[in-house]
Design an enzyme around this catalytic site. Structure first.
Site, PDB file in Angstrom:
ATOM      1  CE  LYS A  13      -2.424  -0.607   3.811  1.00 56.10           C
ATOM      2  NZ  LYS A  13      -1.868  -1.907   4.479  1.00 56.10           N
ATOM      3  NE  ARG A  88      -4.416  -1.280   9.886  1.00 56.74           N
ATOM      4  CZ  ARG A  88      -3.440  -0.737   9.599  1.00 56.74           C
ATOM      5  NH1 ARG A  88      -3.218   0.581   8.980  1.00 56.74           N
ATOM      6  NH2 ARG A  88      -2.185  -1.298   9.208  1.00 56.74           N
ATOM      7  NE  ARG A 127       7.070  -3.461   5.652  1.00 63.18           N
ATOM      8  CZ  ARG A 127       5.677  -3.131   5.960  1.00 63.18           C
ATOM      9  NH1 ARG A 127       5.123  -2.514   4.938  1.00 63.18           N
ATOM     10  NH2 ARG A 127       5.188  -2.927   7.131  1.00 63.18           N
ATOM     11  NE  ARG A 162       6.353  -0.982  10.194  1.00 61.14           N
ATOM     12  CZ  ARG A 162       5.299  -0.914   9.336  1.00 61.14           C
ATOM     13  NH1 ARG A 162       5.247  -0.179   8.262  1.00 61.14           N
ATOM     14  NH2 ARG A 162       4.202  -1.299   9.846  1.00 61.14           N
ATOM     15  NE  ARG A 173       1.623  -5.094  11.053  1.00 67.03           N
ATOM     16  CZ  ARG A 173       2.632  -4.763  10.094  1.00 67.03           C
ATOM     17  NH1 ARG A 173       3.587  -5.533  10.150  1.00 67.03           N
ATOM     18  NH2 ARG A 173       2.238  -3.691   9.361  1.00 67.03           N
TER      19      ARG A 173
HETATM   20  P1  AMP Z   1       0.842   0.369   8.949  1.00 63.43           P
HETATM   21  O1  AMP Z   1       1.993   1.150   8.661  1.00 63.43           O
HETATM   22  O2  AMP Z   1      -0.565   0.996   8.220  1.00 63.43           O
HETATM   23  O3  AMP Z   1       0.793  -1.331   8.625  1.00 63.43           O
HETATM   24  O4  AMP Z   1       0.363   0.425  10.359  1.00 63.43           O
HETATM   25  C1  AMP Z   1       1.143   0.070  11.464  1.00 63.43           C
HETATM   26  C2  AMP Z   1       0.539  -0.241  12.638  1.00 63.43           C
HETATM   27  O5  AMP Z   1      -0.087   1.114  13.230  1.00 63.43           O
HETATM   28  C3  AMP Z   1      -0.835  -1.022  12.847  1.00 63.43           C
HETATM   29  O6  AMP Z   1      -0.590  -2.349  13.106  1.00 63.43           O
HETATM   30  C4  AMP Z   1      -1.546  -0.511  13.834  1.00 63.43           C
HETATM   31  O7  AMP Z   1      -1.121  -0.889  15.028  1.00 63.43           O
HETATM   32  C5  AMP Z   1      -1.505   0.991  13.779  1.00 63.43           C
HETATM   33  N1  AMP Z   1      -2.508   1.744  12.889  1.00 63.43           N
HETATM   34  C6  AMP Z   1      -2.130   2.274  11.860  1.00 63.43           C
HETATM   35  N2  AMP Z   1      -3.414   2.556  11.099  1.00 63.43           N
HETATM   36  C7  AMP Z   1      -4.268   2.118  11.994  1.00 63.43           C
HETATM   37  C8  AMP Z   1      -5.803   2.499  11.917  1.00 63.43           C
HETATM   38  N3  AMP Z   1      -6.518   3.287  11.033  1.00 63.43           N
HETATM   39  N4  AMP Z   1      -6.464   1.955  13.128  1.00 63.43           N
HETATM   40  C9  AMP Z   1      -5.745   1.419  14.013  1.00 63.43           C
HETATM   41  N5  AMP Z   1      -4.557   1.260  14.156  1.00 63.43           N
HETATM   42  C10 AMP Z   1      -3.684   1.665  13.064  1.00 63.43           C
END
Ligand code: AMP
Length: 216
Positions: A13, A88, A127, A162, A173
């Site tokens: 994404k 989400r 990654r 990360r 996740r």
């Molecule tokens: P991402 O980089 O989008 O994979 O997000 C990394 C982490 O941030 C996720 O595993 C969640 O812990 C948190 N996170 C990001 N966006 C959201 C969201 N819209 N709602 C809840 N948690 C989020």
């Protein structure tokens, strides 16, 4: 152009969103990046979000919704925006609908990037990201390795994995995605907004498919 980008963790994404941002010249709003910035800066939101992000759980809706509402009010969003990793949950999708109704705007489309779980586990485990927050370039040891092991091609800083890309957290996740985010796709399907695109292939191929699906 007002878009939402949905896909499981590791679907690509972020990479695709940045290309679309440049193509349409719209704001790229990644809630994951916003949270990581706040965690690194040690802000009150960052301190609250940290345990959730590091364990691979979703951060509570109230925190996310407030953060996104503030971001949507910034001037660059008036030219259009692309949400990456938001909404989400159904509560977040409802809050976004309300916020858009208030400013009399509508989403043009929801892009769903589709990748199977086994492939996601493989990708996330390989990654690595630049440790320089201002650069943040993403690498994949299988499909896009850095020229020098452990160093960023763009700025030369050390690469890091990360915390939430560690194997034990990846499964959590993916589970959260299937439990909480899949219903968001159903919600947007009912509105006829979803454009499903395969997340398999090269970055360029996937970008072409997304633009074709958006008719641009
Ligand atoms: P991402 O980089 O989008 O994979 O997000 C990394 C982490 O941030 C996720 O595993 C969640 O812990 C948190 N996170 C990001 N966006 C959201 C969201 N819209 N709602 C809840 N948690 C989020």
């Amino acid at each position: 152009m007002r878009l939402v980008f949905i896909g499981p963790p590791g679907a690509g994404k972020g990479t695709q969103a940045k290309l679309l941002r440049d193509h349409y010249r719209i704001a790229h709003i990644s809630t994951g990046d916003m949270l990581r910035d706040r965690i690194a800066a040690g802000t009150p939101t960052g301190r609250k979000a940290k345990p959730y992000v590091e364990s691979g759980s979703l951060v509570p809706d109230s925190i996310i919704i407030e953060m996104v509402a503030e971001r949507l009010a910034e001037p660059d969003c008036s030219a259009g925006f692309l949400f990456d990793g938001f909404p989400r949950t159904l509560a977040q999708a409802a809050a976004l609908n309300d916020a858009l109704r208030t400013i009399r705007q509508e989403l043009n489309a929801v892009v769903l990037l589709d990748v199977q779980d086994e492939e996601l586990v493989r990708r996330l485990g390989s990654r690595w990201t630049c440790s320089n927050g201002a650069c943040n370039t993403a690498y994949n040891l299988i499909s896009k390795p850095p020229r020098v092991t452990g160093k960023c091609d763009a700025c030369g800083q050390t690469l890091m994995q990360r915390e939430d890309d560690k194997p034990e957290t990846i499964r959590t996740r993916l589970q959260k995605y299937h439990q909480q985010t899949a219903p968001v796709v159903v919600f947007y399907r009912k509105n006829g907004l979803v454009r499903s695109v395969s997340g398999m292939g090269t970055v360029e191929e996937i970008q072409r498919s997304i633009r074709a699906a958006l008719g641009a």
